[in-house]
Design a protein around this motif. Structure first.
Motif, PDB file in Angstrom:
ATOM      1  N   GLY A  44       0.783  -1.229   0.000  1.00  0.00           N
ATOM      2  CA  GLY A  44       0.000   0.000   0.000  1.00  0.00           C
ATOM      3  C   GLY A  44       0.812   1.275   0.000  1.00  0.00           C
ATOM      4  N   TYR A  45       2.045   1.209   0.452  1.00  0.00           N
ATOM      5  CA  TYR A  45       2.820   2.433   0.644  1.00  0.00           C
ATOM      6  C   TYR A  45       3.273   3.093  -0.652  1.00  0.00           C
ATOM      7  CZ  TYR A  45       2.672   1.213   5.520  1.00  0.00           C
ATOM      8  OH  TYR A  45       2.226   0.913   6.766  1.00  0.00           O
ATOM      9  N   VAL A  46       3.662   2.328  -1.631  1.00  0.00           N
ATOM     10  CA  VAL A  46       4.129   2.931  -2.881  1.00  0.00           C
ATOM     11  C   VAL A  46       2.965   3.639  -3.583  1.00  0.00           C
ATOM     12  CG1 VAL A  46       5.127   2.496  -5.157  1.00  0.00           C
ATOM     13  CG2 VAL A  46       6.060   1.354  -3.140  1.00  0.00           C
ATOM     14  N   SER A  47       1.800   3.031  -3.578  1.00  0.00           N
ATOM     15  CA  SER A  47       0.631   3.696  -4.160  1.00  0.00           C
ATOM     16  C   SER A  47       0.349   5.015  -3.459  1.00  0.00           C
ATOM     17  CB  SER A  47      -0.601   2.790  -4.087  1.00  0.00           C
ATOM     18  OG  SER A  47      -0.471   1.702  -4.960  1.00  0.00           O
ATOM     19  N   ALA A  48       0.425   5.023  -2.139  1.00  0.00           N
ATOM     20  CA  ALA A  48       0.185   6.253  -1.380  1.00  0.00           C
ATOM     21  C   ALA A  48       1.239   7.308  -1.691  1.00  0.00           C
ATOM     22  CB  ALA A  48       0.139   5.958   0.115  1.00  0.00           C
ATOM     23  N   LEU A  49       2.497   6.893  -1.793  1.00  0.00           N
ATOM     24  CA  LEU A  49       3.564   7.844  -2.115  1.00  0.00           C
ATOM     25  C   LEU A  49       3.338   8.499  -3.479  1.00  0.00           C
ATOM     26  CD1 LEU A  49       6.691   5.899  -0.853  1.00  0.00           C
ATOM     27  CD2 LEU A  49       5.831   8.061   0.042  1.00  0.00           C
ATOM     28  N   ILE A  50       2.958   7.704  -4.449  1.00  0.00           N
ATOM     29  CA  ILE A  50       2.697   8.238  -5.790  1.00  0.00           C
ATOM     30  C   ILE A  50       1.469   9.142  -5.767  1.00  0.00           C
ATOM     31  CG2 ILE A  50       2.028   7.632  -8.157  1.00  0.00           C
ATOM     32  CD1 ILE A  50       3.640   4.963  -7.669  1.00  0.00           C
ATOM     33  N   ALA A  51       0.393   8.669  -5.193  1.00  0.00           N
ATOM     34  CA  ALA A  51      -0.871   9.418  -5.187  1.00  0.00           C
ATOM     35  C   ALA A  51      -0.749  10.750  -4.463  1.00  0.00           C
ATOM     36  CB  ALA A  51      -1.974   8.570  -4.560  1.00  0.00           C
ATOM     37  N   ASN A  52      -0.009  10.778  -3.366  1.00  0.00           N
ATOM     38  CA  ASN A  52       0.106  12.002  -2.586  1.00  0.00           C
ATOM     39  C   ASN A  52       0.938  13.088  -3.268  1.00  0.00           C
ATOM     40  OD1 ASN A  52      -1.572  11.677  -0.319  1.00  0.00           O
ATOM     41  ND2 ASN A  52      -0.112  10.240   0.559  1.00  0.00           N
ATOM     42  N   ARG A  53       1.490  12.793  -4.412  1.00  0.00           N
ATOM     43  CA  ARG A  53       2.213  13.808  -5.184  1.00  0.00           C
ATOM     44  C   ARG A  53       1.277  14.616  -6.082  1.00  0.00           C
ATOM     45  NH1 ARG A  53       6.622   9.601  -5.185  1.00  0.00           N
ATOM     46  NH2 ARG A  53       8.298  10.620  -4.034  1.00  0.00           N
ATOM     47  N   ILE A  54      -0.001  14.256  -6.065  1.00  0.00           N
ATOM     48  CA  ILE A  54      -0.990  14.909  -6.913  1.00  0.00           C
ATOM     49  C   ILE A  54      -1.806  15.898  -6.081  1.00  0.00           C
ATOM     50  CG2 ILE A  54      -3.009  14.548  -8.411  1.00  0.00           C
ATOM     51  CD1 ILE A  54      -0.419  13.276  -9.474  1.00  0.00           C
ATOM     52  N   TYR A  55      -1.912  17.126  -6.567  1.00  0.00           N
ATOM     53  CA  TYR A  55      -2.717  18.147  -5.908  1.00  0.00           C
ATOM     54  C   TYR A  55      -4.160  17.643  -5.787  1.00  0.00           C
ATOM     55  CZ  TYR A  55      -4.667  22.715  -4.823  1.00  0.00           C
ATOM     56  OH  TYR A  55      -5.309  23.755  -4.207  1.00  0.00           O
ATOM     57  N   GLY A  56      -4.722  17.770  -4.610  1.00  0.00           N
ATOM     58  CA  GLY A  56      -6.106  17.371  -4.393  1.00  0.00           C
ATOM     59  C   GLY A  56      -6.286  15.936  -3.940  1.00  0.00           C
ATOM     60  N   VAL A  57      -5.191  15.209  -3.793  1.00  0.00           N
ATOM     61  CA  VAL A  57      -5.266  13.821  -3.350  1.00  0.00           C
ATOM     62  C   VAL A  57      -4.689  13.710  -1.943  1.00  0.00           C
ATOM     63  CG1 VAL A  57      -4.439  11.458  -3.750  1.00  0.00           C
ATOM     64  CG2 VAL A  57      -5.156  12.879  -5.681  1.00  0.00           C
ATOM     65  N   ASP A  58      -5.445  13.072  -1.091  1.00  0.00           N
ATOM     66  CA  ASP A  58      -5.000  12.760   0.264  1.00  0.00           C
ATOM     67  C   ASP A  58      -5.121  11.250   0.436  1.00  0.00           C
ATOM     68  OD1 ASP A  58      -4.459  15.427   1.345  1.00  0.00           O
ATOM     69  OD2 ASP A  58      -6.608  15.742   1.061  1.00  0.00           O
ATOM     70  N   ALA A  59      -4.018  10.553   0.182  1.00  0.00           N
ATOM     71  CA  ALA A  59      -4.002   9.098   0.204  1.00  0.00           C
ATOM     72  C   ALA A  59      -3.519   8.578   1.552  1.00  0.00           C
ATOM     73  CB  ALA A  59      -3.096   8.566  -0.912  1.00  0.00           C
ATOM     74  N   VAL A  60      -4.145   7.509   2.002  1.00  0.00           N
ATOM     75  CA  VAL A  60      -3.787   6.879   3.277  1.00  0.00           C
ATOM     76  C   VAL A  60      -3.624   5.381   3.064  1.00  0.00           C
ATOM     77  CG1 VAL A  60      -4.926   8.603   4.719  1.00  0.00           C
ATOM     78  CG2 VAL A  60      -6.229   6.627   3.923  1.00  0.00           C
ATOM     79  N   VAL A  61      -2.778   4.782   3.880  1.00  0.00           N
ATOM     80  CA  VAL A  61      -2.624   3.328   3.911  1.00  0.00           C
ATOM     81  C   VAL A  61      -3.350   2.844   5.160  1.00  0.00           C
ATOM     82  CG1 VAL A  61      -1.007   1.393   4.040  1.00  0.00           C
ATOM     83  CG2 VAL A  61      -0.388   3.473   2.784  1.00  0.00           C
ATOM     84  N   CYS A  62      -4.241   1.889   4.985  1.00  0.00           N
ATOM     85  CA  CYS A  62      -4.978   1.347   6.127  1.00  0.00           C
ATOM     86  C   CYS A  62      -4.861  -0.169   6.133  1.00  0.00           C
ATOM     87  CB  CYS A  62      -6.446   1.744   6.064  1.00  0.00           C
ATOM     88  SG  CYS A  62      -6.714   3.520   6.206  1.00  0.00           S
ATOM     89  N   GLN A  63      -4.608  -0.711   7.328  1.00  0.00           N
ATOM     90  CA  GLN A  63      -4.470  -2.151   7.457  1.00  0.00           C
ATOM     91  C   GLN A  63      -5.544  -2.754   8.352  1.00  0.00           C
ATOM     92  OE1 GLN A  63      -0.373  -2.291   8.692  1.00  0.00           O
ATOM     93  NE2 GLN A  63       0.354  -2.030   6.616  1.00  0.00           N
ATOM     94  N   ASP A  64      -6.462  -1.891   8.830  1.00  0.00           N
ATOM     95  CA  ASP A  64      -7.582  -2.388   9.628  1.00  0.00           C
ATOM     96  C   ASP A  64      -8.713  -1.359   9.578  1.00  0.00           C
ATOM     97  OD1 ASP A  64      -7.269  -0.435  11.891  1.00  0.00           O
ATOM     98  OD2 ASP A  64      -5.409  -1.530  12.196  1.00  0.00           O
ATOM     99  N   PRO A  65      -9.931  -1.755   9.926  1.00  0.00           N
ATOM    100  CA  PRO A  65     -11.071  -0.838   9.866  1.00  0.00           C
ATOM    101  C   PRO A  65     -10.938   0.373  10.793  1.00  0.00           C
ATOM    102  CG  PRO A  65     -11.846  -3.100   9.914  1.00  0.00           C
ATOM    103  CD  PRO A  65     -10.363  -3.140  10.184  1.00  0.00           C
ATOM    104  N   PHE A  66     -10.280   0.214  11.940  1.00  0.00           N
ATOM    105  CA  PHE A  66     -10.102   1.333  12.855  1.00  0.00           C
ATOM    106  C   PHE A  66      -9.324   2.459  12.189  1.00  0.00           C
ATOM    107  CE2 PHE A  66      -7.613   3.498  16.200  1.00  0.00           C
ATOM    108  CZ  PHE A  66      -8.664   4.045  16.932  1.00  0.00           C
TER     109      PHE A  66
END
Length: 131
Positions: A44-66
């Motif tokens: 999940g981390y590489v996708s988040a790193l790439i996505a967060n380079r885009i204006y208007g995107v706030d990407a998070v990595v989640c490994q549980d519902p909490f």
């Protein structure tokens, strides 16, 4: 859950460069062509790193519902990144369900924190219509 879904691939088990798939999908979220995005890679981390380079995107990595609940409540994230090698399909389904159904908190402290993050974005990322 009644949402329109666009699968942006890849459509094989061949090794790929994540940026070839994550970048255009994140760009579509940043341009508000889609309200949210869900990306699945190894952890999940590489996708988040790439996505967060885009204006208007706030990407998070989640490994549980909490974490998914907090990512929506506290940060109003619009991209969820999951690690297909570290979580199974049942927990992934619960994470997605929680993330998709949780609304951001509207108390002043959470809005203030979100605005501070947006201010950082304004200082360091180009708006998509300026590119």
């Amino acid at each position: 859950m009644g949402h329109t879904v666009k699968d942006a691939g890849p459509f094989s088990n061949d090794s790929v460069d994540l940026s070839d798939f994550v970048y255009p999908a994140a760009l579509a979220v940043g341009k508000q062509q889609y309200d949210r995005g869900i990306f699945i890679d190894g952890v999940g981390y590489v996708s988040a790193l790439i996505a967060n380079r885009i204006y208007g995107v706030d990407a998070v990595v989640c490994q549980d519902p909490f974490c998914a609940k907090l990512a929506r409540q506290h940060n109003n994230s619009n991209v969820l990144c999951l690690g297909g090698k570290i979580i199974g399909p049942a927990i992934a389904e619960e994470i997605v369900k929680t993330w998709m159904t949780t609304e951001p908190l509207t108390q002043e402290k959470y809005l203030r924190r979100i605005k501070k993050g947006q201010a950082i974005t304004e200082r360091h990322l180009k708006k998509l219509d300026e590119i």
